[in-house]
Design a protein around this motif. Structure first.
Motif, short mmCIF file in Angstrom:
data_model
loop_
_atom_site.label_atom_id
_atom_site.label_comp_id
_atom_site.label_asym_id
_atom_site.label_seq_id
_atom_site.Cartn_x
_atom_site.Cartn_y
_atom_site.Cartn_z
N LEU A 43 0.15 -65.33 6.86
CA LEU A 43 -0.58 -65.67 8.08
C LEU A 43 0.10 -66.86 8.75
CD1 LEU A 43 -4.13 -65.52 6.46
CD2 LEU A 43 -3.09 -63.77 7.92
N PRO A 44 0.34 -66.78 10.09
CA PRO A 44 1.01 -67.90 10.77
C PRO A 44 0.02 -69.03 11.09
CG PRO A 44 0.63 -66.10 12.32
CD PRO A 44 0.08 -65.65 10.98
N ILE A 45 -0.36 -69.79 10.07
CA ILE A 45 -1.39 -70.82 10.21
C ILE A 45 -0.73 -72.18 10.46
CG2 ILE A 45 -3.27 -72.03 9.02
CD1 ILE A 45 -3.80 -69.44 7.46
N THR A 46 -1.10 -72.83 11.57
CA THR A 46 -0.58 -74.16 11.89
C THR A 46 -1.57 -75.23 11.39
OG1 THR A 46 -1.74 -74.29 14.01
CG2 THR A 46 0.47 -73.30 14.04
N ALA A 47 -1.12 -76.49 11.43
CA ALA A 47 -2.00 -77.61 11.06
C ALA A 47 -3.22 -77.64 11.99
CB ALA A 47 -1.24 -78.92 11.11
N GLU A 48 -3.02 -77.22 13.25
CA GLU A 48 -4.13 -77.20 14.20
C GLU A 48 -5.20 -76.17 13.79
OE1 GLU A 48 -2.76 -76.33 18.11
OE2 GLU A 48 -4.56 -77.15 19.07
N HIS A 49 -4.75 -74.97 13.40
CA HIS A 49 -5.70 -73.96 12.90
C HIS A 49 -6.46 -74.50 11.69
CE1 HIS A 49 -2.70 -70.87 14.64
NE2 HIS A 49 -3.76 -70.85 15.42
N PHE A 50 -5.70 -75.12 10.80
CA PHE A 50 -6.31 -75.66 9.58
C PHE A 50 -7.39 -76.68 9.94
CE2 PHE A 50 -6.71 -78.63 6.09
CZ PHE A 50 -6.84 -77.79 5.00
N GLY A 51 -7.05 -77.60 10.85
CA GLY A 51 -8.01 -78.63 11.26
C GLY A 51 -9.25 -78.03 11.89
N ALA A 52 -9.07 -76.95 12.67
CA ALA A 52 -10.21 -76.30 13.33
C ALA A 52 -11.14 -75.66 12.30
CB ALA A 52 -9.72 -75.25 14.33
N VAL A 53 -10.54 -75.02 11.28
CA VAL A 53 -11.37 -74.39 10.24
C VAL A 53 -12.16 -75.46 9.47
CG1 VAL A 53 -11.23 -73.21 7.99
CG2 VAL A 53 -10.03 -72.27 9.98
N ARG A 104 -7.59 -64.96 -5.38
CA ARG A 104 -6.16 -65.23 -5.53
C ARG A 104 -5.90 -66.70 -5.21
NH1 ARG A 104 -4.13 -61.46 -1.05
NH2 ARG A 104 -6.21 -61.99 -0.31
N GLU A 105 -4.80 -67.19 -5.66
CA GLU A 105 -4.45 -68.56 -5.30
C GLU A 105 -4.41 -68.69 -3.78
OE1 GLU A 105 -1.30 -70.86 -7.05
OE2 GLU A 105 -1.37 -69.49 -8.76
N LEU A 106 -4.84 -69.84 -3.30
CA LEU A 106 -4.90 -70.04 -1.85
C LEU A 106 -3.54 -69.79 -1.19
CD1 LEU A 106 -7.20 -73.17 -1.54
CD2 LEU A 106 -7.77 -70.76 -1.15
N ARG A 107 -2.48 -70.21 -1.85
CA ARG A 107 -1.14 -70.05 -1.26
C ARG A 107 -0.80 -68.56 -1.07
NH1 ARG A 107 3.13 -70.84 -4.34
NH2 ARG A 107 1.92 -72.24 -5.65
N VAL A 108 -1.18 -67.77 -2.04
CA VAL A 108 -0.90 -66.34 -1.99
C VAL A 108 -1.77 -65.68 -0.90
CG1 VAL A 108 -0.98 -64.17 -3.30
CG2 VAL A 108 -0.27 -66.30 -4.42
N ALA A 109 -3.04 -66.09 -0.82
CA ALA A 109 -3.97 -65.48 0.14
C ALA A 109 -3.54 -65.73 1.59
CB ALA A 109 -5.38 -66.02 -0.08
N HIS A 110 -2.84 -66.83 1.84
CA HIS A 110 -2.52 -67.21 3.22
C HIS A 110 -1.04 -67.09 3.58
CE1 HIS A 110 -6.33 -69.30 2.20
NE2 HIS A 110 -6.68 -68.93 3.40
N LYS A 111 -0.22 -66.62 2.66
CA LYS A 111 1.23 -66.73 2.87
C LYS A 111 1.77 -65.91 4.04
CE LYS A 111 3.01 -63.48 -0.64
NZ LYS A 111 2.83 -62.31 0.24
N ASP A 141 -0.93 -75.76 0.90
CA ASP A 141 -0.88 -74.37 0.42
C ASP A 141 -1.25 -73.37 1.50
OD1 ASP A 141 -0.16 -75.08 -2.18
OD2 ASP A 141 -2.25 -75.38 -2.76
N ILE A 142 -1.90 -73.84 2.57
CA ILE A 142 -2.47 -72.93 3.56
C ILE A 142 -1.68 -72.93 4.86
CG2 ILE A 142 -4.53 -72.58 5.00
CD1 ILE A 142 -6.18 -73.31 2.48
N VAL A 143 -1.20 -74.10 5.28
CA VAL A 143 -0.43 -74.18 6.53
C VAL A 143 0.97 -73.65 6.27
CG1 VAL A 143 0.58 -75.77 8.21
CG2 VAL A 143 -1.80 -76.06 7.49
N THR A 144 1.33 -72.60 7.02
CA THR A 144 2.63 -71.94 6.80
C THR A 144 3.58 -72.11 7.97
OG1 THR A 144 1.71 -69.94 7.76
CG2 THR A 144 1.61 -70.12 5.36
N GLU A 145 3.04 -72.59 9.12
CA GLU A 145 3.84 -72.69 10.35
C GLU A 145 4.06 -74.16 10.71
OE1 GLU A 145 4.66 -70.16 13.19
OE2 GLU A 145 4.92 -69.20 11.24
N PRO A 146 5.26 -74.51 11.17
CA PRO A 146 5.46 -75.87 11.67
C PRO A 146 4.57 -76.12 12.88
CG PRO A 146 7.43 -74.51 12.03
CD PRO A 146 6.43 -73.67 11.32
N ALA A 147 4.27 -77.38 13.17
CA ALA A 147 3.42 -77.73 14.31
C ALA A 147 4.01 -77.13 15.58
CB ALA A 147 3.31 -79.23 14.43
N GLY A 148 3.17 -76.70 16.47
CA GLY A 148 3.66 -76.15 17.72
C GLY A 148 2.55 -75.72 18.62
#
Ligand code: HEM
Length: 129
Positions: A81-91, A72-79, A122-129
């Motif tokens: 999930l409460p993913i922050t920029a920090e989670h994204f960076g860790a992955v 599926r499109e990445l945006r759909v696959a992650h929509k 497309d993957i980060v759905t949560e504001p920084a926090g």
């Protein structure tokens, strides 16, 4: 030199050792992600074998390999999930570590990093926090 598509041009995918190398990277990447206490909870109840298959296809394609990414499109696959920029960076950091351990050249890793960076919106759905 090997080239999977007969063009005479060796892609990054060929250069790092093709499908078997990609599978090893994906295996190691998930070990690192699941050992990370901030990330592991996202993957509870997820069918990891199908997820790994998708990731292998995606990474192959990013590297110029033969795979067509069919997930599926990445945006759909992650929509949901409460993913922050920090989670994204860790992955991304775990993926870079797995590629580095597999002996992938730094310039190839830089290209993978650039492609992944473009997916952040497309993957980060949560504001920084
Ligand atoms: C770094 C860039 C990322 C890429 C390229 C990526 C790629 C993917 C792909 C290809 C899938 C499978 C889609 C499908 O099966 O249709 C997926 C699913 C998933 N991703 Fe990511 N992902 C990234 C970042 C993240 C991050 C940062 C998290 C959470 C911290 C995350 C958590 C998940 C979860 C939990 C699923 C499974 C969703 C489900 O099956 O419902 N991903 N991802």
């Amino acid at each position: 030199m090997s080239d999977h598509d007969g063009t005479g041009i060796e892609s990054d995918y060929d250069r790092i050792g093709g499908g078997p190398a990609v599978s090893r990277v994906v295996e190691r990447f998930y070990e690192l992600v699941l050992a990370d206490a901030d990330l592991a909870p996202f993957f509870v109840g997820v069918d990891m074998s199908s997820l790994k298959r998708h990731q292998a296809l995606l990474i192959s394609q990013v590297l110029g390999g033969p795979a067509e990414f069919t997930g599926r499109e990445l945006r759909v696959a992650h929509k949901d999930l409460p993913i922050t920029a920090e989670h994204f960076g860790a992955v991304v950091a775990h993926l870079v570590a797995a590629l580095t351990e597999a002996g992938v050249p730094p310039e190839v890793i830089a290209r993978v990093g650039a492609v992944l960076g473009a997916t952040e919106k497309d993957i980060v759905t949560e504001p920084a926090g």
